[in-house]
Write a protein that holds these residues in place. Structure first.
Motif, short mmCIF file in Angstrom:
data_model
loop_
_atom_site.label_atom_id
_atom_site.label_comp_id
_atom_site.label_asym_id
_atom_site.label_seq_id
_atom_site.Cartn_x
_atom_site.Cartn_y
_atom_site.Cartn_z
N LEU A 88 0.89 -1.19 -0.08
CA LEU A 88 0.05 0.13 -0.05
C LEU A 88 0.90 1.12 0.01
O LEU A 88 0.67 2.17 -0.67
N ARG A 91 2.24 1.66 -3.61
CA ARG A 91 1.11 2.27 -4.41
C ARG A 91 1.10 4.00 -4.15
O ARG A 91 0.62 4.48 -5.19
N ARG A 92 0.96 4.25 -2.95
CA ARG A 92 0.73 5.72 -2.53
C ARG A 92 1.93 6.58 -3.30
O ARG A 92 1.62 7.47 -3.60
N ARG A 103 -12.88 1.16 -11.47
CA ARG A 103 -13.79 0.82 -10.41
C ARG A 103 -14.53 1.81 -9.72
O ARG A 103 -13.91 2.64 -8.89
N VAL A 105 -16.90 4.01 -7.07
CA VAL A 105 -17.21 3.86 -5.93
C VAL A 105 -18.71 4.94 -5.90
O VAL A 105 -18.61 5.90 -6.32
N PRO A 106 -19.61 4.37 -5.36
CA PRO A 106 -21.03 5.05 -5.16
C PRO A 106 -20.71 6.48 -4.81
O PRO A 106 -20.07 6.72 -3.81
N ARG A 107 -21.31 7.39 -5.44
CA ARG A 107 -21.37 8.89 -4.70
C ARG A 107 -20.26 9.70 -4.91
O ARG A 107 -20.16 10.67 -4.24
N VAL A 108 -19.07 9.18 -5.39
CA VAL A 108 -17.80 9.98 -5.29
C VAL A 108 -17.87 10.52 -6.56
O VAL A 108 -17.72 10.16 -7.66
N GLU A 116 -8.14 12.01 -5.62
CA GLU A 116 -7.76 11.26 -4.38
C GLU A 116 -6.24 10.85 -4.12
O GLU A 116 -5.72 10.60 -2.97
#
Lengths: 235, 258
Positions: A88, A91-92, A103, A105-108, A116
């Motif tokens: 992780l 990846r950052r 992929r 994400v609902p509502r973002v 992000e």
């Protein structure tokens, strides 16, 4: 300067326990490296294991044998054996990835999806959103879409959100899985420019491009993945 | 990310008579990390969650927690009073059924304010303001502050339960099937809310769920349980994209694609 990405003797197969344990060989003895400022293309026919190699480099797929060495600050980390927290952290800060599909994400909102990765690197929200808007504008995503969640966007619109998200940070290693597959000519040209900018910044890029024009414009060299074809047990 | 774990679970085992609840489970949780525990009903995931959160003493094994002073403490060797204070202040527990975590016949504002009073807040105006603020953060209209949760929908109750848990600024939140009984659209809203709150507040969380999509969305790491044992663990997308164990492959291949 250390080579940012070295892949050494990597082998991968899938064991399908639901199909009475049949073993599907994917790739065997993969060896290559990518230098800073270089764009290397993975070539070869569909199903030869190109995407699987990218997924191993990003830590999505486990690695059966071999090492994937990533330069992380003044250290070298083997992502094949790194623990989840290290993956992780890599990846950052080190490895970016533009997948084929977003992929959602609902509502973002799209602009937040793009910002992000920068916010994760502790860039201020304001600066991250400003950079996200710049990239979305550069990729010709209509401004009225920026504040909407991308779930209902077209394939090409989602892909541009995905590209902006992948290119917003200055990761030293960037993996690209067919970033231009559903784009029109004008937007393909934008992506070619973005890739060239990354090379000039000194990023090591590794990608899959089926589009010959894009490949010709960005590739420094091509690795034929069929050379790594596994000769394991047949299915 | 800190190099010191917040929570260390060591060989936790719980037997119900001769039956295994969970056996020899060990893992560490770091600050800011969200861990999903997945598996089907009866796999031992709720038993594990209850053992870790001191709601159910394990048969053997230890659970250590890093207190705010930096000391690692064995939870089952501290006094009852200290443990209760920890649960009320530094921890949250979000139940699947909001009625288990809320007081259904006192107002929404009091449900949130009660946790503040439990840590010594006495100023009515401040408590009410904090409660109102938290209702807003979980997207409940502030003009519902005097209504009782029994008049709320399931999704609102669950959001209220989250507000009640987060108002004291906990460092660790346990969630047991937080989206369990909710409609899909309500689930999406709750998940997005939990996701952003966890990220904004830098919380650590352990989320028990049988829903792999919930695990994918919320967690960094994942434990897969079967028959009381952890059979696979790792980075969430690695476990879901390249499952190694037969049972995990079965779980992943059983997801319905939409």
């Amino acid at each position: 300067m250390a080579t940012p990405l070295v892949v050494s003797e990597v082998s991968k197969s899938f064991t399908m326990h639901l199909r009475s344990g049949v073993k599907l060989p994917v790739v065997d003895n993969v060896n290559f490296s990518v230098a800073a400022g270089e764009c290397v293309v993975l070539g070869g026919p569909s199903g030869v294991g190109k995407s699987s190699i990218l997924k191993m480099l990003y830590g999505n797929y486990s690695v059966n044998e071999g090492q994937i060495l990533i330069t992380h600050g003044d250290r070298t980390v083997d992502i094949a054996s790194a623990d989840p927290r290290m993956v992780l952290a890599l990846r950052r800060d080190v490895i970016g990835y533009v997948s084929q599909f977003l992929r959602t994400v609902p509502r973002v909102a799209a602009v937040d999806v793009v910002a992000e990765p920068l916010i994760a690197q502790r860039v201020s929200q304001e600066a991250a959103l400003a950079r996200a808007r710049e990239l979305l504008a550069q990729l010709n995503l209509p401004e009225r879409l920026w504040s909407l969640p991308p779930a209902t966007f077209s394939g090409g619109e989602q892909q541009r959100v995905n590209i902006a998200r992948g290119f917003i940070t200055s990761h030293p290693v960037l993996l690209l899985d067919e970033p231009t597959a559903s784009l029109d000519a004008a937007n393909r040209a934008v992506v070619i420019d973005l890739i060239r900018d990354k090379k000039e910044e000194g990023a090591a890029l590794l990608g899959i491009f089926h589009d010959a024009e894009v490949r010709a414009a960005v590739a420094d060299r091509t690795i034929d993945v069929s050379e790594f074809r596994a000769v394991g047990e047949a299915a | 990310m800190s190099d010191q774990p917040l929570l260390r679970v060591n060989a936790v085992t719980k037997y119900y008579g001769g039956r295994i609840g969970c056996e020899e489970v060990s893992f560490s949780l770091w600050p800011g990390e969200v861990l999903a525990v997945v598996g089907e009903s009866g796999s031992g995931k709720t038993t594990l969650l209850n053992c870790i959160s001191t709601r159910l003493p394990p048969t053997s094994g230890t659970v250590e927690y890093r207190m705010r002073d930096g000391q690692m403490r064995d939870l089952y060797r501290m006094g009852e009073a200290e443990r209760r204070l920890l649960m009320r202040t530094d921890w949250g527990f979000v139940h699947q059924n909001p009625a288990d975590g809320l007081r259904m016949t006192v107002s929404a504002g009091a449900n949130v304010g009660e946790r503040l009073m439990a840590v010594g807040d006495r100023h009515y105006g401040k408590i009410r303001a904090a409660a109102g603020d938290w209702l807003g953060r979980v997207e409940i209209d502030v003009d519902r502050i005097d209504d009782q949760p029994r008049d709320f929908s399931g999704g609102m109750r669950q959001r209220l339960q989250i507000a009640r848990n987060l108002v004291t600024g906990p460092r660790l939140v346990f969630m047991d099937e937080p989206t369990g009984g909710l409609d899909v659209s309500v689930q999406a809203r709750l998940l997005d809310l939990v996701r952003s709150l966890v990220a904004d507040l830098g919380l650590s969380a352990i989320v028990v769920t049988h829903d792999l999509a919930v695990a994918r969305l919320l967690s960094h790491r994942m434990l897969v349980m079967k028959d009381g044992h952890v059979i696979e663990h790792g980075l969430t997308d690695r476990v879901l994209d390249d499952p190694q164990e037969p049972y995990t492959q079965l779980l992943v291949s059983s997801i319905l694609q939409v």
